[in-house]
Design a protein around this motif. Structure first.
Motif: not given
Length: 135
Positions: A68-69, A72, A74-79
């Motif tokens: 899922r990451y 998508d 274009h989000q921070p990889c913190t999760a």
């Protein structure tokens, strides 16, 4: 390519590919008029990713989350980092449990030598008495 070709390239069984499809880890392939599945390069890439994740002992749920990451980006990889930190903690717990198991097995093995007959086997006696974890 057909499922057999994909399986051969990936080095896995066709049933595993079908399983990953059912689990939602691989996109459903297109079908030919005769009903045969047709896979493309994207399926091979996903399958390679899944295999590498399995080598890291990631669960199917974790793999699904990572995909899922990926979908998508274009989000921070913190999760992702948090998930990996949790997995590392789990692996560390497993290592401790395995080290404890090793100590118990070594201790149990020390209860017997090769010169005994089975009726005097210290290993079997230790397992039967349940005292193998007391040492």
């Amino acid at each position: 390519m057909r499922i057999g070709q994909l399986a051969q390239i990936a080095g896995i069984d066709t049933q595993t590919i079908r399983f990953y499809e059912k689990q939602g880890l691989l996109p459903l392939p297109d079908r030919q008029q005769n009903g045969y599945r047709i896979y493309n390069e994207k399926h091979g890439e996903r399958l390679a990713f899944i295999r590498r994740c399995r080598i890291l002992d990631l669960s199917l749920t974790e793999i699904r989350e990572l995909q899922r990451y990926q979908d998508d980006p274009h989000q921070p990889c913190t999760a992702v980092n948090a998930m990996l930190d949790e997995h590392i903690s789990h692996v560390q717990s497993q290592i401790i449990a395995l080290q404890t198991l090793e100590k118990h097995l070594v201790s149990l093995r020390a209860c017997c030598n090769d010169d005994r007959e089975i009726e005097a086997c210290g290993v079997l006696a230790g397992i039967s008495e349940g005292n193998m974890y007391s040492q």
